[in-house]
Design a protein around this motif. Structure first.
Motif, PDB file in Angstrom:
ATOM      1  N   THR A  10       0.827  -1.191   0.000  1.00  0.00           N
ATOM      2  CA  THR A  10       0.000   0.000   0.000  1.00  0.00           C
ATOM      3  C   THR A  10       0.869   1.251   0.000  1.00  0.00           C
ATOM      4  O   THR A  10       1.830   1.347   0.760  1.00  0.00           O
ATOM      5  N   PHE A  11       0.493   2.229  -0.885  1.00  0.00           N
ATOM      6  CA  PHE A  11       1.230   3.482  -0.977  1.00  0.00           C
ATOM      7  C   PHE A  11       0.377   4.597  -0.392  1.00  0.00           C
ATOM      8  O   PHE A  11      -0.837   4.654  -0.629  1.00  0.00           O
ATOM      9  N   SER A  12       0.988   5.457   0.385  1.00  0.00           N
ATOM     10  CA  SER A  12       0.307   6.675   0.781  1.00  0.00           C
ATOM     11  C   SER A  12       0.092   7.526  -0.459  1.00  0.00           C
ATOM     12  O   SER A  12       0.663   7.272  -1.519  1.00  0.00           O
ATOM     13  N   ARG A  13      -0.734   8.566  -0.320  1.00  0.00           N
ATOM     14  CA  ARG A  13      -1.035   9.393  -1.492  1.00  0.00           C
ATOM     15  C   ARG A  13       0.266   9.798  -2.189  1.00  0.00           C
ATOM     16  O   ARG A  13       1.111  10.475  -1.609  1.00  0.00           O
ATOM     17  N   PRO A  14       0.447   9.394  -3.442  1.00  0.00           N
ATOM     18  CA  PRO A  14       1.732   9.629  -4.125  1.00  0.00           C
ATOM     19  C   PRO A  14       1.893  11.082  -4.549  1.00  0.00           C
ATOM     20  O   PRO A  14       0.912  11.809  -4.736  1.00  0.00           O
ATOM     21  N   THR A  15       3.130  11.488  -4.710  1.00  0.00           N
ATOM     22  CA  THR A  15       3.396  12.817  -5.259  1.00  0.00           C
ATOM     23  C   THR A  15       3.258  12.829  -6.772  1.00  0.00           C
ATOM     24  O   THR A  15       3.083  13.887  -7.370  1.00  0.00           O
ATOM     25  N   PHE A  16       3.329  11.643  -7.374  1.00  0.00           N
ATOM     26  CA  PHE A  16       3.166  11.549  -8.822  1.00  0.00           C
ATOM     27  C   PHE A  16       2.694  10.142  -9.185  1.00  0.00           C
ATOM     28  O   PHE A  16       2.872   9.191  -8.420  1.00  0.00           O
ATOM     29  N   PHE A  17       2.059  10.052 -10.354  1.00  0.00           N
ATOM     30  CA  PHE A  17       1.723   8.770 -10.962  1.00  0.00           C
ATOM     31  C   PHE A  17       2.624   8.570 -12.173  1.00  0.00           C
ATOM     32  O   PHE A  17       3.212   9.521 -12.688  1.00  0.00           O
ATOM     33  N   ILE A  18       2.710   7.337 -12.621  1.00  0.00           N
ATOM     34  CA  ILE A  18       3.477   7.026 -13.822  1.00  0.00           C
ATOM     35  C   ILE A  18       2.516   6.516 -14.896  1.00  0.00           C
ATOM     36  O   ILE A  18       1.837   5.504 -14.709  1.00  0.00           O
ATOM     37  N   LEU A  19       2.442   7.235 -15.996  1.00  0.00           N
ATOM     38  CA  LEU A  19       1.609   6.829 -17.133  1.00  0.00           C
ATOM     39  C   LEU A  19       2.421   5.909 -18.033  1.00  0.00           C
ATOM     40  O   LEU A  19       3.544   6.242 -18.429  1.00  0.00           O
ATOM     41  N   THR A  20       1.862   4.746 -18.351  1.00  0.00           N
ATOM     42  CA  THR A  20       2.605   3.754 -19.132  1.00  0.00           C
ATOM     43  C   THR A  20       2.225   3.744 -20.599  1.00  0.00           C
ATOM     44  O   THR A  20       2.868   3.072 -21.402  1.00  0.00           O
ATOM     45  N   GLY A  21       1.152   4.452 -20.967  1.00  0.00           N
ATOM     46  CA  GLY A  21       0.714   4.416 -22.360  1.00  0.00           C
ATOM     47  C   GLY A  21      -0.283   3.304 -22.593  1.00  0.00           C
ATOM     48  O   GLY A  21      -1.242   3.143 -21.837  1.00  0.00           O
ATOM     49  N   ILE A  22      -0.046   2.505 -23.599  1.00  0.00           N
ATOM     50  CA  ILE A  22      -0.967   1.417 -23.957  1.00  0.00           C
ATOM     51  C   ILE A  22      -0.311   0.095 -23.598  1.00  0.00           C
ATOM     52  O   ILE A  22       0.632  -0.329 -24.273  1.00  0.00           O
ATOM     53  N   THR A 178       1.401   3.244 -10.732  1.00  0.00           N
ATOM     54  CA  THR A 178       1.503   3.124 -12.184  1.00  0.00           C
ATOM     55  C   THR A 178       0.113   3.020 -12.794  1.00  0.00           C
ATOM     56  O   THR A 178      -0.661   2.119 -12.444  1.00  0.00           O
ATOM     57  N   ILE A 179      -0.206   3.941 -13.692  1.00  0.00           N
ATOM     58  CA  ILE A 179      -1.502   3.957 -14.373  1.00  0.00           C
ATOM     59  C   ILE A 179      -1.326   3.341 -15.753  1.00  0.00           C
ATOM     60  O   ILE A 179      -0.565   3.859 -16.579  1.00  0.00           O
ATOM     61  N   ASP A 180      -2.011   2.232 -16.009  1.00  0.00           N
ATOM     62  CA  ASP A 180      -1.939   1.580 -17.322  1.00  0.00           C
ATOM     63  C   ASP A 180      -2.837   2.320 -18.309  1.00  0.00           C
ATOM     64  O   ASP A 180      -3.884   1.821 -18.754  1.00  0.00           O
ATOM     65  N   HIS A 181      -2.428   3.522 -18.616  1.00  0.00           N
ATOM     66  CA  HIS A 181      -3.202   4.369 -19.521  1.00  0.00           C
ATOM     67  C   HIS A 181      -2.277   5.458 -20.044  1.00  0.00           C
ATOM     68  O   HIS A 181      -1.163   5.633 -19.545  1.00  0.00           O
ATOM     69  N   ALA A 182      -2.761   6.200 -21.053  1.00  0.00           N
ATOM     70  CA  ALA A 182      -1.954   7.272 -21.635  1.00  0.00           C
ATOM     71  C   ALA A 182      -2.320   8.635 -21.074  1.00  0.00           C
ATOM     72  O   ALA A 182      -1.634   9.620 -21.347  1.00  0.00           O
ATOM     73  N   TYR A 183      -3.416   8.730 -20.330  1.00  0.00           N
ATOM     74  CA  TYR A 183      -3.795   9.966 -19.660  1.00  0.00           C
ATOM     75  C   TYR A 183      -4.536   9.607 -18.380  1.00  0.00           C
ATOM     76  O   TYR A 183      -4.862   8.436 -18.141  1.00  0.00           O
ATOM     77  N   CYS A 184      -4.794  10.602 -17.548  1.00  0.00           N
ATOM     78  CA  CYS A 184      -5.396  10.345 -16.232  1.00  0.00           C
ATOM     79  C   CYS A 184      -6.915  10.248 -16.348  1.00  0.00           C
ATOM     80  O   CYS A 184      -7.646  11.173 -15.959  1.00  0.00           O
TER      81      CYS A 184
END
Length: 320
Positions: A10-22, A178-184
């Protein structure tokens, strides 16, 4: 409802997300810039040209063209809210996006989508009055009413989309950054949340029904009135001319709602049958295809705009 992961994951509220694209297309993502790059360029050039022409030509300061200007401005904003980050991810690979910037992008993507849907409804109503009540058109449809319509659409979009980032901001823990997407996208971020996400899911569903559902019903009703008015006209030539004034708008509606509905349905009901890369690819096409096509459709099929663009092009060509 999301299942809470083990404490060590579990992560506390992150300072950033990582967008991975497709996801699943890592080797081919760079090649997709050859698709989305020209689409974004067309959006910038086409919509920019439309807005410029309508700004400098006083004869285009009419309600119908003001609606077209609203559509072009919305398309510019929608494409710009997604395309730069998308192209960066596709070309350079996964990239970090600050937490606050992610929520801001989430707001603008969903708000501008809601505005575009509302503009298409307003254009359908405008065409219904133009075909069915032509003699009263100048009285019923005025510049002032177009201004009120634009304000109402903006206020509607802001009021119904603001809860999206607020519903996400209330969560303190995430199971990944990590967000498995190209935008939020809202649901892409919600999938990372640790906690009860039922409110987010229900609000997302209610928003889709309240905005797209109501707007589609309104557009359908407007074209029902148009069809009735056209069928009452005396000759086939007159009917074809009257319905021809709506052809550009019909093309724009199809370009916006068909990929949008398909993307929505695959996300809601086809998660286990439609591969995730296909869904994410469709969601990006849904946001970038209409802004690229709309200026081509209206520029090619609206005589006043086409003639003015040809005049500008011919004048500049003669200078060399």
């Amino acid at each position: 409802m999301a299942e809470a992961p083990q404490p060590n994951s579990t992560f506390s509220r992150p300072t950033f997300f990582i967008l991975t694209g497709i996801p699943g297309l890592a080797g081919a993502q760079a090649w997709l810039t050859l698709v989305f790059g020209p689409m974004y360029l067309l959006s910038l050039l086409g919509n920019g040209a439309l807005l410029t022409v309508m700004q400098i030509d006083p004869t285009l300061h009419q309600p119908m063209f003001l609606l077209l200007a609203m559509l072009a401005a919305t398309d510019l904003g929608l494409a710009t809210s997604v395309a730069p980050g998308l192209l960066a991810v596709l070309w350079l690979g996964p990239r970090p996006v600050p937490y606050a910037a992610c929520l801001v992008q989430m707001f603008f993507v969903h708000a501008l989508t809601a505005v575009e849907s509302g503009v298409l409804l307003a254009m359908a109503c405008d065409r219904a009055v133009a075909v069915g009540r032509l003699l009263h058109y100048s009285v019923l449809v005025t510049k002032a009413r177009m201004g009120y319509a634009a304000l109402a659409l903006a206020l509607r979009a802001v009021s119904i989309v603001v809860p999206f980032p607020l519903l996400v901001a209330r969560f303190e823990h995430f199971q990944a950054t990590t967000i498995d997407h190209a935008y939020c996208a809202h649901m892409a971020v919600v999938e990372l949340v640790v906690g009860n996400t039922r409110a987010n899911n229900l609000y997302g569903l209610a928003l889709s029904l309240a905005v797209s559902g109501v707007d589609i019903l309104g557009i359908t009703g407007s074209y029902g009135l148009i069809a009735q008015a056209v069928l009452r006209m005396p000759t086939w030539e007159v009917r074809a001319k009257a319905f021809g004034t709506c052809s550009s708008h019909i093309c724009v509606i199809l370009a916006f709602y068909v990929p949008g509905l398909f993307s929505y349905l695959t996300h809601r009901f086809g998660r286990h049958t439609v591969p995730k890369p296909v869904h994410i690819l469709l969601s990006n096409i849904y946001l970038l295809l209409p802004p690229a096509l709309n200026p081509l459709i209206y520029g090619a099929r609206t005589k006043q705009i086409r003639d003015h663009l040809l005049e500008i092009f011919t004048f500049r060509k003669s200078q060399f």
